[in-house]
Design a protein around this motif. Structure first.
Motif, short mmCIF file in Angstrom:
data_model
loop_
_atom_site.label_atom_id
_atom_site.label_comp_id
_atom_site.label_asym_id
_atom_site.label_seq_id
_atom_site.Cartn_x
_atom_site.Cartn_y
_atom_site.Cartn_z
N GLU A 36 -3.68 -4.10 9.64
CA GLU A 36 -3.23 -3.36 10.55
C GLU A 36 -3.60 -3.78 11.94
OE1 GLU A 36 -4.05 1.02 8.15
OE2 GLU A 36 -5.38 0.11 9.43
N ILE B 192 0.62 -1.16 -0.06
CA ILE B 192 0.07 -0.01 -0.01
C ILE B 192 0.87 1.08 -0.08
CG2 ILE B 192 -1.35 1.43 1.38
CD1 ILE B 192 -3.16 -0.44 0.05
N ASP C 147 -7.97 -4.01 -0.91
CA ASP C 147 -8.77 -3.11 -0.76
C ASP C 147 -8.74 -2.75 1.03
OD1 ASP C 147 -9.97 -5.28 0.21
OD2 ASP C 147 -11.75 -5.29 -0.95
N ALA C 148 -9.69 -1.81 1.28
CA ALA C 148 -9.57 -1.37 2.53
C ALA C 148 -9.96 -2.25 3.63
CB ALA C 148 -10.97 -0.23 2.72
N PRO C 149 -10.88 -3.36 3.47
CA PRO C 149 -10.99 -4.38 4.49
C PRO C 149 -9.60 -5.23 4.77
CG PRO C 149 -12.86 -4.35 3.02
CD PRO C 149 -12.01 -3.43 2.58
N LYS D 87 1.09 3.99 -2.95
CA LYS D 87 0.72 5.45 -2.72
C LYS D 87 1.85 6.29 -3.56
CE LYS D 87 -2.24 5.19 1.21
NZ LYS D 87 -2.63 5.47 2.58
N VAL E 277 -6.49 -4.13 4.20
CA VAL E 277 -5.45 -3.16 4.92
C VAL E 277 -6.03 -3.21 6.48
CG1 VAL E 277 -4.79 -0.77 5.22
CG2 VAL E 277 -5.35 -1.82 2.87
N LEU E 278 -7.27 -3.22 6.52
CA LEU E 278 -7.66 -3.15 8.09
C LEU E 278 -7.38 -4.14 8.75
CD1 LEU E 278 -9.12 -1.46 10.40
CD2 LEU E 278 -11.31 -2.60 9.55
#
Length: 286
Positions: free
Chosen positions: A272, A245, A264-266, A249, A268-269
């Motif tokens: 983390e 990610i 996607d966002a999930p 960026k 990455v979450l």
């Protein structure tokens, strides 16, 4: 989370050495009516004398329909345990009653308001149906906890190792807790001598989204700890996700892929959260 009977001085004294992250000193089901006063005093004295700073202290007090719960709180709250476990939690009003009395004891002893948290033990059909409302009933509530033995009895069915009879309750309480933004803990696997069954039970609980799991036997602590800790492969992949990610960026890429799969966002979450858990446990990337 390891349950320790409040009337067992030997287990209480060695509670911090059994490998659990949290210890639940029990003043309710594991203590006979004749021992309620002595167990309460024992737990009070032990908490006021021994150093339990390395683990989280939870005390399960007696239920609102007993004559003991106020005395429990009078003795235990001044010692500032992390959490009070409230049994037979069925409605938001149950939690509000406990919270109001805890606040009175905090004020009486000069303890900062809200210091002692609440973890409702949900163990009836009504409690399961009200799980979301219970979780939102007080700012003191930090987690929900499933009690399967009494729940199965309330359903008028047999408690089994396979746990099919509690599957609905498990899924409902996890969903309610996550909707409330609080943690959620699974019921103990009650066959202390089944060293294989605990692995399967813990793995299933984790797959449903439980934060962790409780135990009534020190023999099950290792299996639970390992099951709920991120594996090395999960940790390594999480770091790869974060690195990919960051690289994307830096290159101005709108879409980032890793090993042929879109990140996607999930994803990455989850990465983390895995890294945060690993860091808390002192684990790292290899």
């Amino acid at each position: 989370m390891l349950f320790i009977p409040g009337a067992n001085p030997k287990q209480i004294m060695f509670a911090a050495t059994m490998g659990a992250d949290s210890v639940i000193f029990d003043l309710e089901d594991s203590v006979s009516p004749l021992e309620k006063d002595s167990a309460r005093i024992l737990v009070r004295n032990i908490l006021s004398t021994l150093d339990f700073s390395a683990i989280e202290i939870i005390v399960r007090v007696n239920s609102l329909n007993s004559p003991y719960w106020q005395a429990d709180l009078d003795e235990i709250v001044p010692l500032k345990p992390a959490i009070i476990m409230t049994p037979k939690s069925e409605t938001p009003d149950d939690i509000k009653t406990f919270a109001a009395y805890i606040e009175q004891v905090e004020e009486k002893h000069g303890i900062e308001k809200g210091s002692v948290k609440i973890m409702p033990l949900i163990e009836t059909a009504l409690g399961i149906e009200n799980a979301f409302l219970i979780g939102k009933s007080s700012e003191r509530v930090v987690a929900l906890f499933l009690g399967a033995e009494d729940y199965s009895a309330d359903l008028q069915c047999k408690r089994t190792k396979e746990g099919n009879e509690i599957d609905y309750a498990r899924k409902r309480i996890v969903n309610a807790a996550r909707a409330c933004g609080v943690e959620v803990y699974d019921t103990p696997f009650t066959d202390a001598h089944d060293d294989e069954g605990i692995w399967a039970d813990a793995a299933y609980a984790k797959s449903l989204g439980f934060t962790g799991k409780s135990s009534i036997s020190p023999r099950h602590v290792d299996a639970i700890n390992i099951s709920f800790s991120p594996s090395q492969a999960e940790i390594d992949y999480a770091y790869e996700v974060i690195a990919a990610i960051a690289e994307g960026k830096a290159k101005g890429q709108g879409v980032v892929a890793l090993k042929g799969k879109m990140i996607d966002a999930p994803v990455v979450l989850r990465a983390e959260r895995t890294i945060a858990a690993a860091e808390q446990l002192g684990l790292g990337r290899k």
